[in-house]
Scaffold this motif. Structure first.
Motif, PDB file in Angstrom:
ATOM      1  N   LEU A 231       0.852  -1.184   0.000  1.00 40.85           N
ATOM      2  CA  LEU A 231       0.000   0.000   0.000  1.00 40.85           C
ATOM      3  C   LEU A 231       0.891   1.237   0.000  1.00 40.85           C
ATOM      4  O   LEU A 231       1.726   1.396   0.890  1.00 40.85           O
ATOM      5  N   ALA A 232       0.722   2.086  -0.997  1.00 38.65           N
ATOM      6  CA  ALA A 232       1.455   3.359  -1.042  1.00 38.65           C
ATOM      7  C   ALA A 232       0.625   4.383  -0.274  1.00 38.65           C
ATOM      8  O   ALA A 232      -0.412   4.839  -0.742  1.00 38.65           O
ATOM      9  N   LEU A 233       1.085   4.707   0.930  1.00 42.75           N
ATOM     10  CA  LEU A 233       0.331   5.575   1.847  1.00 42.75           C
ATOM     11  C   LEU A 233       1.165   6.792   2.217  1.00 42.75           C
ATOM     12  O   LEU A 233       2.327   6.652   2.609  1.00 42.75           O
ATOM     13  N   SER A 234       0.577   7.963   2.114  1.00 43.96           N
ATOM     14  CA  SER A 234       1.315   9.214   2.305  1.00 43.96           C
ATOM     15  C   SER A 234       2.582   9.143   1.456  1.00 43.96           C
ATOM     16  O   SER A 234       3.687   9.423   1.910  1.00 43.96           O
ATOM     17  N   TYR A 235       2.368   8.752   0.210  1.00 45.19           N
ATOM     18  CA  TYR A 235       3.471   8.503  -0.718  1.00 45.19           C
ATOM     19  C   TYR A 235       3.378   9.450  -1.912  1.00 45.19           C
ATOM     20  O   TYR A 235       2.294   9.770  -2.392  1.00 45.19           O
ATOM     21  N   SER A 236       4.514   9.873  -2.396  1.00 49.70           N
ATOM     22  CA  SER A 236       4.636  10.479  -3.719  1.00 49.70           C
ATOM     23  C   SER A 236       6.033  10.170  -4.211  1.00 49.70           C
ATOM     24  O   SER A 236       6.963  10.015  -3.417  1.00 49.70           O
ATOM     25  N   SER A 237       6.177  10.059  -5.511  1.00 50.12           N
ATOM     26  CA  SER A 237       7.467   9.678  -6.064  1.00 50.12           C
ATOM     27  C   SER A 237       8.523  10.761  -5.862  1.00 50.12           C
ATOM     28  O   SER A 237       9.687  10.456  -5.603  1.00 50.12           O
ATOM     29  N   ARG A 238       8.124  12.029  -5.966  1.00 45.14           N
ATOM     30  CA  ARG A 238       9.106  13.088  -5.749  1.00 45.14           C
ATOM     31  C   ARG A 238       9.598  13.079  -4.302  1.00 45.14           C
ATOM     32  O   ARG A 238      10.790  13.287  -4.039  1.00 45.14           O
ATOM     33  N   TRP A 239       8.683  12.822  -3.367  1.00 43.12           N
ATOM     34  CA  TRP A 239       9.094  12.680  -1.955  1.00 43.12           C
ATOM     35  C   TRP A 239      10.100  11.535  -1.832  1.00 43.12           C
ATOM     36  O   TRP A 239      11.150  11.672  -1.184  1.00 43.12           O
ATOM     37  N   GLU A 240       9.795  10.397  -2.463  1.00 42.90           N
ATOM     38  CA  GLU A 240      10.661   9.226  -2.391  1.00 42.90           C
ATOM     39  C   GLU A 240      12.045   9.517  -2.969  1.00 42.90           C
ATOM     40  O   GLU A 240      13.075   9.151  -2.369  1.00 42.90           O
ATOM     41  N   ILE A 241      12.085  10.192  -4.127  1.00 43.09           N
ATOM     42  CA  ILE A 241      13.356  10.481  -4.776  1.00 43.09           C
ATOM     43  C   ILE A 241      14.180  11.469  -3.946  1.00 43.09           C
ATOM     44  O   ILE A 241      15.402  11.313  -3.797  1.00 43.09           O
ATOM     45  N   ILE A 242      13.520  12.461  -3.377  1.00 45.03           N
ATOM     46  CA  ILE A 242      14.228  13.415  -2.509  1.00 45.03           C
ATOM     47  C   ILE A 242      14.825  12.697  -1.304  1.00 45.03           C
ATOM     48  O   ILE A 242      15.986  12.942  -0.925  1.00 45.03           O
ATOM     49  N   GLU A 243      14.047  11.803  -0.685  1.00 46.66           N
ATOM     50  CA  GLU A 243      14.547  11.043   0.461  1.00 46.66           C
ATOM     51  C   GLU A 243      15.738  10.177   0.057  1.00 46.66           C
ATOM     52  O   GLU A 243      16.710  10.040   0.811  1.00 46.66           O
ATOM     53  N   ALA A 244      15.674   9.582  -1.137  1.00 45.15           N
ATOM     54  CA  ALA A 244      16.789   8.762  -1.619  1.00 45.15           C
ATOM     55  C   ALA A 244      18.034   9.621  -1.826  1.00 45.15           C
ATOM     56  O   ALA A 244      19.149   9.224  -1.453  1.00 45.15           O
ATOM     57  N   PHE A 245      17.864  10.819  -2.388  1.00 48.56           N
ATOM     58  CA  PHE A 245      18.995  11.740  -2.594  1.00 48.56           C
ATOM     59  C   PHE A 245      19.653  12.066  -1.257  1.00 48.56           C
ATOM     60  O   PHE A 245      20.884  12.120  -1.150  1.00 48.56           O
ATOM     61  N   LYS A 246      18.840  12.342  -0.246  1.00 44.92           N
ATOM     62  CA  LYS A 246      19.374  12.677   1.072  1.00 44.92           C
ATOM     63  C   LYS A 246      20.218  11.535   1.633  1.00 44.92           C
ATOM     64  O   LYS A 246      21.301  11.759   2.194  1.00 44.92           O
ATOM     65  N   LYS A 247      19.719  10.301   1.473  1.00 45.76           N
ATOM     66  CA  LYS A 247      20.448   9.141   1.996  1.00 45.76           C
ATOM     67  C   LYS A 247      21.758   8.925   1.237  1.00 45.76           C
ATOM     68  O   LYS A 247      22.790   8.602   1.837  1.00 45.76           O
ATOM     69  N   VAL A 248      21.708   9.096  -0.084  1.00 43.10           N
ATOM     70  CA  VAL A 248      22.927   8.959  -0.894  1.00 43.10           C
ATOM     71  C   VAL A 248      23.944  10.015  -0.476  1.00 43.10           C
ATOM     72  O   VAL A 248      25.127   9.711  -0.259  1.00 43.10           O
ATOM     73  N   ALA A 249      23.480  11.268  -0.343  1.00 44.45           N
ATOM     74  CA  ALA A 249      24.384  12.361   0.035  1.00 44.45           C
ATOM     75  C   ALA A 249      25.014  12.109   1.399  1.00 44.45           C
ATOM     76  O   ALA A 249      26.217  12.351   1.596  1.00 44.45           O
ATOM     77  N   GLN A 250      24.205  11.606   2.335  1.00 47.20           N
ATOM     78  CA  GLN A 250      24.728  11.337   3.674  1.00 47.20           C
ATOM     79  C   GLN A 250      25.760  10.221   3.650  1.00 47.20           C
ATOM     80  O   GLN A 250      26.804  10.293   4.320  1.00 47.20           O
ATOM     81  N   ASP A 251      25.494   9.165   2.862  1.00 44.45           N
ATOM     82  CA  ASP A 251      26.437   8.052   2.776  1.00 44.45           C
ATOM     83  C   ASP A 251      27.742   8.473   2.096  1.00 44.45           C
ATOM     84  O   ASP A 251      28.826   7.997   2.467  1.00 44.45           O
ATOM     85  N   VAL A 252      27.649   9.366   1.100  1.00 46.33           N
ATOM     86  CA  VAL A 252      28.867   9.892   0.473  1.00 46.33           C
ATOM     87  C   VAL A 252      29.643  10.723   1.493  1.00 46.33           C
ATOM     88  O   VAL A 252      30.872  10.600   1.629  1.00 46.33           O
ATOM     89  N   LYS A 253      28.927  11.554   2.229  1.00 46.69           N
ATOM     90  CA  LYS A 253      29.554  12.402   3.251  1.00 46.69           C
ATOM     91  C   LYS A 253      30.238  11.564   4.321  1.00 46.69           C
ATOM     92  O   LYS A 253      31.324  11.909   4.818  1.00 46.69           O
ATOM     93  N   ASP A 254      29.623  10.438   4.683  1.00 46.74           N
ATOM     94  CA  ASP A 254      30.174   9.573   5.728  1.00 46.74           C
ATOM     95  C   ASP A 254      31.186   8.569   5.185  1.00 46.74           C
ATOM     96  O   ASP A 254      31.596   7.649   5.905  1.00 46.74           O
ATOM     97  N   ASN A 255      31.549   8.713   3.915  1.00 46.24           N
ATOM     98  CA  ASN A 255      32.511   7.803   3.272  1.00 46.24           C
ATOM     99  C   ASN A 255      32.021   6.360   3.222  1.00 46.24           C
ATOM    100  O   ASN A 255      32.821   5.420   3.177  1.00 46.24           O
ATOM    101  N   GLN A 256      30.701   6.202   3.222  1.00 46.17           N
ATOM    102  CA  GLN A 256      30.116   4.871   3.071  1.00 46.17           C
ATOM    103  C   GLN A 256      29.828   4.547   1.611  1.00 46.17           C
ATOM    104  O   GLN A 256      29.526   3.406   1.262  1.00 46.17           O
ATOM    105  N   LEU A 257      29.937   5.565   0.751  1.00 47.15           N
ATOM    106  CA  LEU A 257      29.613   5.409  -0.660  1.00 47.15           C
ATOM    107  C   LEU A 257      30.520   6.308  -1.475  1.00 47.15           C
ATOM    108  O   LEU A 257      30.730   7.467  -1.132  1.00 47.15           O
ATOM    109  N   ASP A 258      31.067   5.748  -2.559  1.00 49.79           N
ATOM    110  CA  ASP A 258      31.890   6.532  -3.481  1.00 49.79           C
ATOM    111  C   ASP A 258      31.011   7.028  -4.620  1.00 49.79           C
ATOM    112  O   ASP A 258      30.190   6.271  -5.150  1.00 49.79           O
ATOM    113  N   VAL A 259      31.168   8.280  -4.997  1.00 48.14           N
ATOM    114  CA  VAL A 259      30.350   8.870  -6.056  1.00 48.14           C
ATOM    115  C   VAL A 259      30.407   8.039  -7.335  1.00 48.14           C
ATOM    116  O   VAL A 259      29.400   7.879  -8.040  1.00 48.14           O
TER     117      VAL A 259
END
Length: 247
Positions: free
Chosen positions: A136-164
């Motif tokens: 069930l997609a609840l309180s969901y929107s794709s732009r919200w999802e993509i923004i949240e994914a960007f934040k997680k990617v940026a944080q992991d890059v910042k924490d050296n958990q992910l290479d660009v």
């Protein structure tokens, strides 16, 4: 021959996504408040879920409530949240009977506490089921999802958990709320509207789109069969030529 008998079993999509549209218009045509349509839409949800489970479809994702829907009149939103709680309570037995596992995507924290509890209880109770996964997609929107994914990617890059340089399509998919779920091969929208409405924009990149005029409360088994038959009549090329696909 019935519509069901026309289906080719080994050519069914693994994942079907549905934008359940038309509840309000269905109610208005009958001179009732919009929530009347939402209540009758539950029957369509039940029948569609049972049909998908019977056919052996592995994943069914239903767009139940978008982040934009919070902007609707408070009376309608409150009624929808109340309906959601009662529906989850009454339908848990049906999910268990049909070996269906419940899942949810979206900003669950924005839902009322009572809704969160019912969802979590049902998700836990059905977690061992091995058949269809109903999301069930609840309180969901794709732009919200993509923004949240960007934040997680940026944080992991910042924490050296992910290479660009490691960022690719597969990696981005793993940061989406649908991580671990295959992209929908078929997306159905009811009510005659021809829009995606901020639903699974990343995941629908190569999905087949099927639009029908039926208002969601009237959607039944044969309507799902028609959508699946239409899907089976299409050639899915993924950027290749038809000749390449046939080799």
């Amino acid at each position: 021959m019935s519509l069901k008998d026309e289906l080719i079993k080994d050519r069914l999509p693994k994942h079907v996504a549905i934008i359940m549209d038309g509840n309000g218009r269905w109610a208005k045509k009958r001179g009732n408040a919009r929530v009347f349509g939402h209540k009758h839409g539950v029957t369509a949800v039940r029948e569609t879920t049972e049909t998908a489970a019977e056919l052996g479809i592995e994943y069914l994702t239903l767009y139940a409530f978008s982040t934009e829907n919070w902007n609707r009149p408070k009376t309608e939103v409150d009624a929808l949240m109340s309906l959601l709680v009662s529906t989850i309570s009454s339908e848990t037995g049906t999910l268990m009977k049909n070996n269906v596992r419940l899942n949810t995507i979206g900003c669950k924290e924005s839902l009322p506490k009572g809704v969160q509890k019912k969802l979590n209880d049902c998700i836990e109770k059905t977690s061992a089921n091995s058949g269809l996964t109903l999301t069930l997609a609840l309180s969901y929107s794709s732009r919200w999802e993509i923004i949240e994914a960007f934040k997680k990617v940026a944080q992991d890059v910042k924490d050296n958990q992910l290479d660009v340089d490691d960022i690719d399509a597969d990696m981005v998919s793993n940061y989406m709320t649908t991580a671990g779920i295959p992209d929908p091969e078929l997306m159905i929208r009811t009510s005659g509207e021809y829009r995606i409405s901020n639903f699974l924009l990343w995941q629908l990149a190569y999905s087949e789109l099927y639009f029908c005029d039926i208002l969601w409360p009237d959607f039944r088994r044969d309507d799902l069969y028609r959508a699946l038959l239409d899907f089976q009549g299409r050639e899915r090329r993924f950027g290749k030529t038809g000749d390449q696909i046939k080799k």
